[in-house]
Scaffold this motif. Sequence first.
Motif, PDB file in Angstrom:
ATOM      1  N   UNK A  54       0.860  -1.180   0.000  1.00 37.62           N
ATOM      2  CA  UNK A  54       0.000   0.000   0.000  1.00 37.62           C
ATOM      3  C   UNK A  54       0.893   1.225   0.000  1.00 37.62           C
TER       4      UNK A  54
ATOM      5  N   UNK B 274       0.763   5.541  -0.280  1.00 41.95           N
ATOM      6  CA  UNK B 274      -0.099   6.716  -0.254  1.00 41.95           C
ATOM      7  C   UNK B 274       0.549   7.832  -1.054  1.00 41.95           C
TER       8      UNK B 274
ATOM      9  N   UNK C  75      -1.755  -1.145  -4.047  1.00 39.67           N
ATOM     10  CA  UNK C  75      -2.894  -0.304  -3.689  1.00 39.67           C
ATOM     11  C   UNK C  75      -2.381   1.112  -3.491  1.00 39.67           C
TER      12      UNK C  75
ATOM     13  N   UNK D 187      -3.333   4.830  -2.291  1.00 37.18           N
ATOM     14  CA  UNK D 187      -4.302   5.643  -1.574  1.00 37.18           C
ATOM     15  C   UNK D 187      -3.951   7.078  -1.924  1.00 37.18           C
TER      16      UNK D 187
ATOM     17  N   UNK E  88      -4.745  11.157  -1.835  1.00 35.49           N
ATOM     18  CA  UNK E  88      -5.444  12.241  -1.150  1.00 35.49           C
ATOM     19  C   UNK E  88      -4.651  13.528  -1.376  1.00 35.49           C
TER      20      UNK E  88
ATOM     21  N   UNK F 128     -10.004   9.931   1.022  1.00 32.59           N
ATOM     22  CA  UNK F 128      -8.994   8.986   0.558  1.00 32.59           C
ATOM     23  C   UNK F 128      -9.564   8.195  -0.600  1.00 32.59           C
ATOM     24  N   UNK F 129      -8.916   8.256  -1.733  1.00 33.97           N
ATOM     25  CA  UNK F 129      -9.349   7.455  -2.869  1.00 33.97           C
ATOM     26  C   UNK F 129      -8.384   6.310  -3.054  1.00 33.97           C
ATOM     27  N   UNK F 130      -8.945   5.158  -3.369  1.00 28.23           N
ATOM     28  CA  UNK F 130      -8.130   3.957  -3.497  1.00 28.23           C
ATOM     29  C   UNK F 130      -8.139   3.500  -4.942  1.00 28.23           C
TER      30      UNK F 130
END
Lengths: 98, 228
Positions: free
Chosen positions: B96, B98, B151, B153, B155, B179-181
Amino acid sequence: MSEENEPPTPEEPENLPETIPIDPRFPNTNQTRYCYVMFADYHRCIQLFDAEHADCKYFQRAYKAVCPNFWIEKWEGQINDGIFPYPLPKDKKSDTKK
Amino acid sequence: MATWNTLLLQDSASPLMEQLTFFHNHALLILLMITVLVGYLMSTLFFNKFNYRFLLEGQTIELIWTILPAITLIFIALPSLHLLYLLDEVNNPLVTVKAIGHQWYWSYEYNDFKKFEFDSYMIPQTNMHPSTFRLLDVDNRTVLPYNSQIRMIVSSADVIHSWTIPALSVKIDATPGRLNQISFLINRTGLLFGQCSEICGANHSFMPITIESISPSYFIKWINKMSQ
């Protein structure tokens, strides 16, 4: 993707640390609430059990993977000031009596 | 450099983008056939001297030109819907990452391992090396493992930005407070470029995204180096 099934090259590591799996409660693009719920659940969890509890560790991994760091810092500040907008149990003893 | 290739889609770096490219070519081929057919019909109608005063209806040809477009539309709609749902498919990710949009740079946070984050600024023209991609290269590239489900994330910390990698068929808004995934898989190594795709202010054009896709073992080495 390659058609033939090649054996993995020996340099490929097998122990790539995996992130948290998909949570079926939050299947959407919008993950805002997932982050919030995981953060709140972690802080409820460490007050009900303790910070070393395996379930709490999972919540912690989840919110750390999903929440932006500056949100986490802001919310931790709110918890310290007692203005976090989510009911958290006051402390461990008062909650275990119930 | 602007070449004819920039008019087309970029070479795909993910299975989904490959399918999207196929669908794009498929739809454009149908479009071309319709354009040629209609253009031919129109030109023949303009440039002949046939006329028939009592032409009011023709049941057979009307039936044909009603049903044929419907069948054509099915051939476009079915693969389109198939792809639409395929794009929304979520798989369990391996990493993940971000991406936080700022005015005017992206910052990236990797928290699965040791927690670390870095800012990713465009390399200005004055600091370029001969190997730098002008207006696309950044000082700290986003390193990601290939053949792994990732993934993202996305923002924002101030205004709306949009995190875009055309070669991966990824374009997702970075909205403050949300938060968009998005999930994707890179199927080859290399550099993938993208630019902010939501007008976000004066330096909107100068906050590119550079992904460095490397093998998972080197990714781990990079993680270890970065988190020291």
